[in-house]
Design an enzyme around this catalytic site. Structure first.
Site, mmCIF file in Angstrom:
data_model
loop_
_atom_site.group_PDB
_atom_site.id
_atom_site.type_symbol
_atom_site.label_atom_id
_atom_site.label_comp_id
_atom_site.label_asym_id
_atom_site.label_seq_id
_atom_site.Cartn_x
_atom_site.Cartn_y
_atom_site.Cartn_z
ATOM 1 N N PHE A 114 -40.211 -15.262 5.467
ATOM 2 C CA PHE A 114 -41.316 -15.598 4.572
ATOM 3 C C PHE A 114 -41.563 -14.424 3.634
ATOM 4 C CE2 PHE A 114 -44.565 -18.838 4.040
ATOM 5 C CZ PHE A 114 -43.990 -19.895 4.713
ATOM 6 N N GLN A 234 -55.972 -15.702 -4.344
ATOM 7 C CA GLN A 234 -54.519 -15.842 -4.444
ATOM 8 C C GLN A 234 -54.071 -17.129 -5.132
ATOM 9 O OE1 GLN A 234 -51.868 -16.583 -0.758
ATOM 10 N NE2 GLN A 234 -51.291 -14.560 -1.485
ATOM 11 N N HIS A 236 -50.787 -19.328 -5.448
ATOM 12 C CA HIS A 236 -49.477 -19.506 -4.823
ATOM 13 C C HIS A 236 -48.474 -19.885 -5.903
ATOM 14 C CE1 HIS A 236 -46.317 -21.040 -2.278
ATOM 15 N NE2 HIS A 236 -46.975 -20.677 -1.193
ATOM 16 N N LEU A 246 -49.122 -28.096 -2.640
ATOM 17 C CA LEU A 246 -48.265 -26.960 -2.316
ATOM 18 C C LEU A 246 -46.860 -27.363 -1.893
ATOM 19 C CD1 LEU A 246 -48.685 -23.859 -1.998
ATOM 20 C CD2 LEU A 246 -48.718 -24.290 0.444
ATOM 21 N N GLU A 249 -43.836 -21.787 0.823
ATOM 22 C CA GLU A 249 -42.886 -20.696 0.695
ATOM 23 C C GLU A 249 -41.725 -20.863 1.674
ATOM 24 O OE1 GLU A 249 -45.190 -17.097 -0.130
ATOM 25 O OE2 GLU A 249 -43.961 -16.229 1.454
ATOM 26 N N ARG A 280 -46.593 -13.074 -3.021
ATOM 27 C CA ARG A 280 -46.995 -14.168 -3.914
ATOM 28 C C ARG A 280 -47.589 -13.716 -5.231
ATOM 29 N NH1 ARG A 280 -49.622 -17.864 0.878
ATOM 30 N NH2 ARG A 280 -47.583 -18.502 1.669
ATOM 31 N N HIS A 346 -54.957 -21.016 -4.300
ATOM 32 C CA HIS A 346 -54.522 -21.237 -2.922
ATOM 33 C C HIS A 346 -55.406 -20.621 -1.849
ATOM 34 C CE1 HIS A 346 -51.715 -22.196 0.216
ATOM 35 N NE2 HIS A 346 -51.494 -20.943 0.511
ATOM 36 N N ARG A 388 -52.699 -11.805 0.236
ATOM 37 C CA ARG A 388 -52.275 -12.158 1.592
ATOM 38 C C ARG A 388 -50.800 -12.537 1.611
ATOM 39 N NH1 ARG A 388 -51.369 -16.958 4.185
ATOM 40 N NH2 ARG A 388 -52.378 -18.307 2.646
HETATM 41 C C1 LIG Z 1 -51.525 -26.555 1.591
HETATM 42 C C2 LIG Z 1 -51.749 -25.287 2.362
HETATM 43 C C3 LIG Z 1 -50.724 -24.744 3.111
HETATM 44 C C4 LIG Z 1 -50.916 -23.574 3.845
HETATM 45 N N1 LIG Z 1 -49.890 -23.071 4.592
HETATM 46 C C5 LIG Z 1 -50.099 -21.962 5.341
HETATM 47 C C6 LIG Z 1 -49.087 -21.466 6.198
HETATM 48 O O1 LIG Z 1 -48.001 -22.024 6.318
HETATM 49 N N2 LIG Z 1 -49.334 -20.352 6.919
HETATM 50 C C7 LIG Z 1 -50.526 -19.699 6.845
HETATM 51 O O2 LIG Z 1 -50.693 -18.690 7.519
HETATM 52 N N3 LIG Z 1 -51.516 -20.168 6.033
HETATM 53 C C8 LIG Z 1 -51.328 -21.281 5.303
HETATM 54 N N4 LIG Z 1 -52.342 -21.752 4.504
HETATM 55 C C9 LIG Z 1 -53.656 -21.129 4.573
HETATM 56 C C10 LIG Z 1 -54.369 -21.584 5.809
HETATM 57 O O3 LIG Z 1 -53.947 -22.862 6.177
HETATM 58 C C11 LIG Z 1 -55.886 -21.615 5.635
HETATM 59 O O4 LIG Z 1 -56.317 -20.399 5.113
HETATM 60 C C12 LIG Z 1 -56.539 -21.841 6.968
HETATM 61 O O5 LIG Z 1 -56.012 -22.983 7.592
HETATM 62 C C13 LIG Z 1 -58.046 -21.945 6.890
HETATM 63 O O6 LIG Z 1 -58.510 -22.248 8.184
HETATM 64 P P1 LIG Z 1 -60.039 -22.166 8.558
HETATM 65 O O7 LIG Z 1 -60.130 -22.465 10.022
HETATM 66 O O8 LIG Z 1 -60.615 -20.904 8.079
HETATM 67 O O9 LIG Z 1 -60.706 -23.326 7.707
HETATM 68 P P2 LIG Z 1 -60.278 -24.864 7.453
HETATM 69 O O10 LIG Z 1 -59.094 -25.282 8.217
HETATM 70 O O11 LIG Z 1 -60.279 -25.038 5.977
HETATM 71 O O12 LIG Z 1 -61.494 -25.649 8.057
HETATM 72 C C14 LIG Z 1 -62.805 -25.561 7.521
HETATM 73 C C15 LIG Z 1 -63.706 -26.357 8.406
HETATM 74 O O13 LIG Z 1 -65.044 -26.131 8.020
HETATM 75 C C16 LIG Z 1 -65.719 -27.363 7.925
HETATM 76 N N5 LIG Z 1 -66.799 -27.187 6.953
HETATM 77 C C17 LIG Z 1 -66.751 -26.593 5.746
HETATM 78 N N6 LIG Z 1 -67.963 -26.596 5.178
HETATM 79 C C18 LIG Z 1 -68.800 -27.191 6.042
HETATM 80 C C19 LIG Z 1 -70.186 -27.496 6.038
HETATM 81 N N7 LIG Z 1 -70.976 -27.187 5.015
HETATM 82 N N8 LIG Z 1 -70.699 -28.131 7.119
HETATM 83 C C20 LIG Z 1 -69.930 -28.481 8.176
HETATM 84 N N9 LIG Z 1 -68.612 -28.212 8.224
HETATM 85 C C21 LIG Z 1 -68.067 -27.562 7.183
HETATM 86 C C22 LIG Z 1 -64.676 -28.377 7.537
HETATM 87 O O14 LIG Z 1 -65.067 -29.671 7.916
HETATM 88 C C23 LIG Z 1 -63.483 -27.864 8.349
HETATM 89 O O15 LIG Z 1 -63.553 -28.365 9.659
HETATM 90 C C24 LIG Z 1 -52.161 -22.926 3.783
HETATM 91 C C25 LIG Z 1 -53.203 -23.475 3.037
HETATM 92 C C26 LIG Z 1 -52.987 -24.630 2.312
HETATM 93 C C27 LIG Z 1 -54.119 -25.148 1.483
#
Ligand SMILES: Cc1cc2nc3c(=O)[nH]c(=O)nc-3n(C[C@H](O)[C@H](O)[C@H](O)COP(=O)(O)OP(=O)(O)OC[C@H]3O[C@@H](n4cnc5c(N)ncnc54)[C@H](O)[C@@H]3O)c2cc1C
Length: 578
Positions: A114, A234, A236, A246, A249, A280, A346, A388
């Site tokens: 990666f 960031q 992407h 997306l 990568e 990135r 991203h 990142r």
């Molecule tokens: C398309 C894509 C591909 C990616 N691929 C990778 C990868 O391969 N490897 C990697 O390391 N990272 C990757 N990332 C980044 C990574 O996936 C995210 O940064 C990470 O999953 C975020 O996780 P989180 O638990 O912080 O929040 P999230 O998974 O975004 O979850 C947020 C949660 O908060 C809740 N929420 C938000 N606001 C409220 C509110 N006001 N009230 C109640 N609930 C709320 C939502 O319902 C949800 O359950 C990717 C991101 C994207 C967008």
């Protein structure tokens, strides 16, 4: 309605659920505005980084070096050490909880390359990303959700948190609206964790899900908690042309390459060692440069991602989902045709400042606000600094989600509930009733699309003073217009227009803090590239920004916090060469 628990976790993505799994003996409530397995973590494709060394020699210290250097030295180094050391054990924890990783021939977790991940302090790319095809996040989320159900976590699905409750200088709960009924609920707790994810929806072209609206950041910001390094956002390099969805990568990790209109694999010219697997921020800038110099495809604002040479077998086995995206969104067949891409919004490197236990801190002196935790994309530990590396977010979720969960387990044993403030629901009720009663005639969707256009035009891969000023003026106007938003739908049940209007308020706050940080930071570092200050300036800017919401409209105050370095010359700030 009133609820009382030991711990409230807002967000059921990877960070929230990893924390929930650490609290098997506590009464835990998890609130999520979407159904838990719809959280954006489920969209993560490429993998999760850990120096397991299953495919070739690897060490956490090499991973730490890449993280610090990839972050353009804005990383707090003790936190990066924890991230990379504990990554190994955290990935094994996921394996033991049942995550179906891809396997090596002898049955160990398979690993792939990666961007920015190298062996022996930058010598050559290394296989560090543990993965489950190109749906790693989906597998993580499903595994964790099943574990949470087993642990009898109380889920409050489709509840939108609106406010954070503070009393006696401690955080003691949240107020939320139940989307299904429109009813207001107060959740009283000894500890609250925000794991609400990012705010990619502030840009018109983004890889982020519709729910990524910056809720948690804004809710904390409105309660006087600062947001750290918000200018570090960031982009992407490989979002599907125009749509932004997306293409991971992982495509380049497996050998995919970027191609310009002249048929040249141009990353070889810019980055002779890491080529297409440079970090990135660098790859995104190279794409923008190619487009500016007229080598975009047919002179337009995109280039190609080329995976044709990988062959059908590799594409079908290792990149099934993302190649389907190309077919579905563009009608392009990646096995025989190159895929049009350009940079897409991203990931937020910045967010709510925390220490290494996930405790939220409120100033440059690292003063915690007891009972309040944050983890995942909403938080800024800061392990990603100014940029990142791919696969370092999922590992951030599991390492710091786990640390926050464990710390809360201790905290709730040592502390009782503090009483709620009087009239705890007032602030949330006010926000809602204003939206129901205003007659200003303004529409939330107009404001949102104008915001998204301004951000993509002026607060994107390249920035400058004039553009940022214009963007800020626009956001200030949009904040004023937001006060006049009038709902067409006055119903209570499943009022999605109300939800979207509330979320827009969050998004505007995040954009405001981002622009203020970007204007203040008069240097270029990582994802923050200023055409008018193209050099990194360690003498003046090796520091974090902290944006505080002022008391008057449009008023934002910035403070600064030192970057924590460790005493080891390997990690001392140097020019980034790849
Ligand atoms: C398309 C894509 C591909 C990616 N691929 C990778 C990868 O391969 N490897 C990697 O390391 N990272 C990757 N990332 C980044 C990574 O996936 C995210 O940064 C990470 O999953 C975020 O996780 P989180 O638990 O912080 O929040 P999230 O998974 O975004 O979850 C947020 C949660 O908060 C809740 N929420 C938000 N606001 C409220 C509110 N006001 N009230 C109640 N609930 C709320 C939502 O319902 C949800 O359950 C990717 C991101 C994207 C967008």
């Amino acid at each position: 309605m009133y609820h009382k628990h030991d711990v409230i976790i807002v967000g059921s993505g990877g960070a929230g659920l990893m924390a929930a799994m650490q609290l098997p003996h506590a009464s835990v409530a998890v609130l999520s505005k979407v159904y838990p397995t719809r959280s954006h973590t489920g969209a993560a494709q490429g993998g999760v980084a850990a120096a397991l060394g299953n495919q070739e020699e690897d060490h956490w210290k090499w991973h730490m070096y890449d993280t610090v250097k990839g972050g353009d030295y804005l990383v707090d180094q003790p936190a990066a050490e924890i991230l990379t050391r504990e990554a190994i054990d955290a990935v094994y924890e996921l394996e033991h909880r049942g995550l179906p990783f891809n396997r090596t021939a002898d049955g160990r977790i398979d690993q792939r390359r990666f961007g920015g991940h190298s062996r022996n302090f930058g010598e050559a790319p290394v296989r560090r990303s543990c993965y489950a095809a190109d749906r790693t996040g989906h597998m993580i989320l499903q595994t964790m959700y099943q574990n949470a159900i087993k642990n009898e976590v109380n889920f409050f699905n489709e509840f939108l948190a609106l406010d954070l409750l503070i009393n006696e200088d401690r955080v003691c709960g949240v107020v939320a609206i139940e989307i299904r009924t429109g009813e207001i609920h107060t959740f009283h707790a000894k500890a609250v964790l925000f794991a609400t994810g990012g705010y990619g929806r502030a840009w018109r072209v983004t890889s982020n899900a519709f729910a990524c609206m910056g809720d948690g950041m804004s809710i904390a910001y409105r309660r006087g908690i600062p947001l750290e390094d918000m200018e570090m956002y960031q982009f992407h390099p490989t979002g599907i042309y125009k749509v932004g969805v997306l293409l991971s990568e992982a495509a380049r990790g497996e050998g995919g390459k970027l191609l310009n209109d002249k048929g040249e694999y141009f990353m070889e010219r810019y980055m002779p060692t890491m080529k297409d697997l440079a970090p990135r921020d660098i790859v995104s800038r190279c794409i923008v440069q190619e487009i500016k110099e007229g080598r975009g495809i047919h002179g337009k604002d995109y280039v190609y991602l080329d995976v044709r040479h990988l062959g059908k077998k590799v594409i079908d086995e290792k990149l099934p989902d993302i190649t389907d995206f190309a077919r579905n969104y563009l009608g392009v067949e990646p096995i025989t045709e190159p895929v049009p891409i350009h940079p897409t919004a991203h990931y937020a490197m910045g967010g709510i400042p925390t220490d290494i236990e996930g405790r939220v801190v409120t100033d440059a002196q690292w003063t915690p606000i007891p009972g309040f935790y944050a983890a995942g994309e909403v938080a800024c530990v800061s392990v990603h600094g100014a940029n990142r590396l791919g696969t370092n977010s999922l590992v951030d979720l599991i390492v710091f989600g786990r640390r926050a969960g464990k710390h809360m387990a201790k905290f709730i044993q040592e502390n009782d509930h503090v009483p709620l403030p009087s009239q705890p629901e007032d602030f949330a009720r006010e926000q809602i009733s204003r939206l129901y009663t205003t007659t200003g005639g303004e529409s939330a969707s107009r404001i949102r699309s104008e915001l998204q256009n301004e951000m993509i035009d002026k607060v994107f891969v390249e920035r400058n003073e004039d553009g940022l000023h214009e963007a800020l003026d626009s956001i200030d106007e949009l904040q004023d217009a937001y006060k006049k938003v009038q709902l067409q739908d006055k119903g209570k049940r499943f009022n999605t227009e109300l939800v979207e209007a509330l979320e827009l308020g969050f998004l505007l706050d995040c954009a405001e803090a981002t622009i203020h940080g970007a204007m203040a930071r008069k240097e270029s570092r990582g994802a923050h590239f200023r055409l008018d200050y193209p050099k990194r300036d360690d003498a003046n800017w090796l520091k974090h920004t902290l944006a505080y919401k002022g008391t008057k409209a449009h008023d934002v105050r910035l403070e600064y916090k030192d970057v924590i370095l460790i005493d080891d010359p390997v990690f001392a700030p140097k020019e980034r060469k790849y």
